[in-house]
Design an enzyme around this catalytic site. Structure first.
Site, short mmCIF file in Angstrom:
data_model
loop_
_atom_site.label_atom_id
_atom_site.label_comp_id
_atom_site.label_asym_id
_atom_site.label_seq_id
_atom_site.Cartn_x
_atom_site.Cartn_y
_atom_site.Cartn_z
N ASN A 162 -23.20 111.93 22.21
CA ASN A 162 -23.65 110.84 23.08
C ASN A 162 -23.61 111.37 24.50
O ASN A 162 -22.55 111.46 25.12
CB ASN A 162 -22.73 109.63 22.91
N ARG A 173 -27.26 110.01 19.83
CA ARG A 173 -27.69 108.71 20.32
C ARG A 173 -28.87 108.94 21.26
O ARG A 173 -28.76 109.69 22.24
CB ARG A 173 -26.57 108.02 21.08
N HIS A 187 -29.17 98.70 22.56
CA HIS A 187 -27.84 98.56 21.95
C HIS A 187 -27.93 98.34 20.44
O HIS A 187 -27.02 97.76 19.83
CB HIS A 187 -27.03 97.41 22.60
N GLY A 216 -20.61 95.33 28.07
CA GLY A 216 -19.90 96.49 28.59
C GLY A 216 -20.49 96.84 29.94
O GLY A 216 -21.03 95.98 30.64
N ARG A 271 -26.44 97.62 36.96
CA ARG A 271 -27.85 97.28 36.75
C ARG A 271 -28.08 95.80 37.00
O ARG A 271 -27.22 94.97 36.73
CB ARG A 271 -28.28 97.66 35.33
N ARG A 293 -12.55 94.88 34.99
CA ARG A 293 -11.09 94.78 35.13
C ARG A 293 -10.69 94.70 36.60
O ARG A 293 -9.80 93.92 36.97
CB ARG A 293 -10.42 95.96 34.44
N ILE A 324 -16.16 95.06 27.37
CA ILE A 324 -15.76 93.77 27.93
C ILE A 324 -15.68 92.72 26.83
O ILE A 324 -14.72 91.97 26.72
CB ILE A 324 -16.75 93.32 29.03
N GLY A 325 -16.69 92.66 25.99
CA GLY A 325 -16.77 91.62 24.97
C GLY A 325 -15.60 91.61 24.01
O GLY A 325 -15.08 90.55 23.66
N GLU A 346 -20.65 102.64 17.48
CA GLU A 346 -21.99 103.24 17.51
C GLU A 346 -21.97 104.65 16.93
O GLU A 346 -22.91 105.05 16.22
CB GLU A 346 -22.49 103.26 18.96
#
Length: 407
Positions: free
Chosen positions: A12, A103, A191, A220, A251, A294, A338-339, A389
């Protein structure tokens, strides 16, 4: 002598990092329709060309490397990949890989599944660089570096767009002249490797809702949401590029295209606009502090709070829109950095969904990052699941390896 299992590498490559995971293929892979390679080790180099640092660990948690390097020693992705491979090979008795899975962020309209990489595939991926300028060039750099080093080694491209390839044209269209849709200017979604894993995972942890109407929020540094029915993607918040939809770390997410025209009219070049939209916007742009959720949650600054509130507001909006597409909602799943790991963000988003969907968060379960974070009387169950992933890439690579007689 111990049996040496076939080794698959998963690569990746990001803008300033290279992550490599090593997977062992089980002995039964040659005749098992649902093989699942096992993680053996993982390494990554961050800060390529700036402040390179290598960290590598075996699957049992044993650290085999944690070291910083002079910039000139790890100046590019080629050098980074060579160092990671050398480091991990020490812990794996130098067992050579039989295949490498990559990826690849954008597969365009041509790729609806993982594929064996050849010259024609590389040419098509090169043409998609303008649609994924932060990711695609580095994906291709890793592919080319390995081809130069080991020309005959099987390489497989696994796409973030492939999971969404079956979307109805209504979910793909943008209201531009139709000729552009025919030329590939359409909404693809991203994703997909994460969503494919969560679809599989739901079948194990929540089989009663896995085939229903499910919204998955991959939150994320990059963020999007996906509406699934029967474990298949029917809509995504991202579109032609990975800029669309949710605001992200740096973004912008969805904005009025007139704003881009205004920026151009002010004299900004295309490169300057691209740099701002991809790298200076989102949480970082609103807060003026950081792209790291965070840090924003820990800050007392008003703009930090504004950035977090806006993020949760937009996520709740997108969930509502996707529920309309599905005709209802049977489950909500949070995943990614994050999720899956931020109780505060999940709580803020779900608080805005109580009236419409009857969602009630269980504070104890949510704060403990348990898998099911909703209360027993929540009309819609809410889950927080870790994604994988790299595991999906290893699985697809092993299947192609087997189909090509490599197992």
């Amino acid at each position: 002598m111990a049996t040496l299992h076939p080794v698959i590498l998963v690569v990746n490559a990001g803008s300033s990092s290279v992550k490599v995971s090593v997977y062992m293929v089980p002995d039964s892979a040659h005749d098992n329709a649902d093989i699942q390679p096992a993680l053996a080790a993982h390494g990554q180099i961050e800060g390529i060309g700036v402040a390179p640092r290598l960290v590598a660990r075996m699957a049992d948690g044993r650290t085999v490397a944690d070291e910083s390097f002079p910039v000139e020693q790890i100046a590019d992705h080629d050098a980074a990949f060579r160092l990671i491979r050398l480091t991990l090979s020490i812990g794996l008795r130098d067992t050579p890989p039989v295949a490498i899975g990559h990826r690849v962020v954008h597969g365009g309209a041509d790729f609806s599944d993982a594929v064996r990489i050849d010259d024609a595939v590389i040419d098509k991926l090169e043409a998609l660089v303008p649609l994924a300028p932060l990711h695609q060039p580095h994906n291709l750099t890793a592919i080319r570096a390995i081809r130069r080093a080991v020309p005959d080694l099987l390489q497989v491209a696994c796409f973030d767009t492939a999971f969404h390839a079956g979307h109805d044209p209504l979910a793909q269209l943008m209201a531009l002249p139709y000729e552009y849709y025919e030329r590939g200017i359409r909404r693809y979604g991203f994703h997909g490797l994460s969503y494919a894993y969560i679809a599989r995972q739901l079948g194990q942890v929540a089989p009663d809702v896995a085939d229903g109407r499910v919204i998955v929020a991959h939150l994320g540094n990059g963020a999007s949401l996906c509406a699934m029915r029967g474990g298949k993607s029917v809509e995504s918040t991202m579109g032609l590029t990975a800029l669309d939809g949710m605001p992200m770390g740096t973004r912008c997410g969805s904005i009025d295209p007139g704003a881009v025209l205004w920026l151009a009219a002010q004299g900004m070049s295309a490169d300057e606009i691209q740099s701002m939209l991809y790298g200076q916007s989102g949480l970082k742009g609103i807060s003026g502090i950081s792209s790291d959720m965070r840090a924003l949650l820990a800050s007392d600054a008003l703009r930090a709070r504004l950035a977090v509130d806006f993020y949760a507001y937009r996520a709740a909006q997108e969930i509502g829109k996707l529920a309309v597409t599905l005709g209802g909602l049977d489950a909500l799943v949070f995943t990614a950095g994050i999720g899956a790991n931020s109780p505060q963000v999940r709580a803020r988003i779900c608080a805005q969904l109580t009236g419409l969907f009857g969602i009630v968060i269980d504070d104890v379960a949510n704060n403990a990052n348990q898998q099911r974070v909703s209360h027993g009387n929540s009309r819609v169950p809410v889950w927080a699941l870790q994604t994988d992933e790299e595991g999906m890439i290893a699985l697809s690579t092993a299947r192609i390896l087997r189909d090509n007689g490599g197992l």
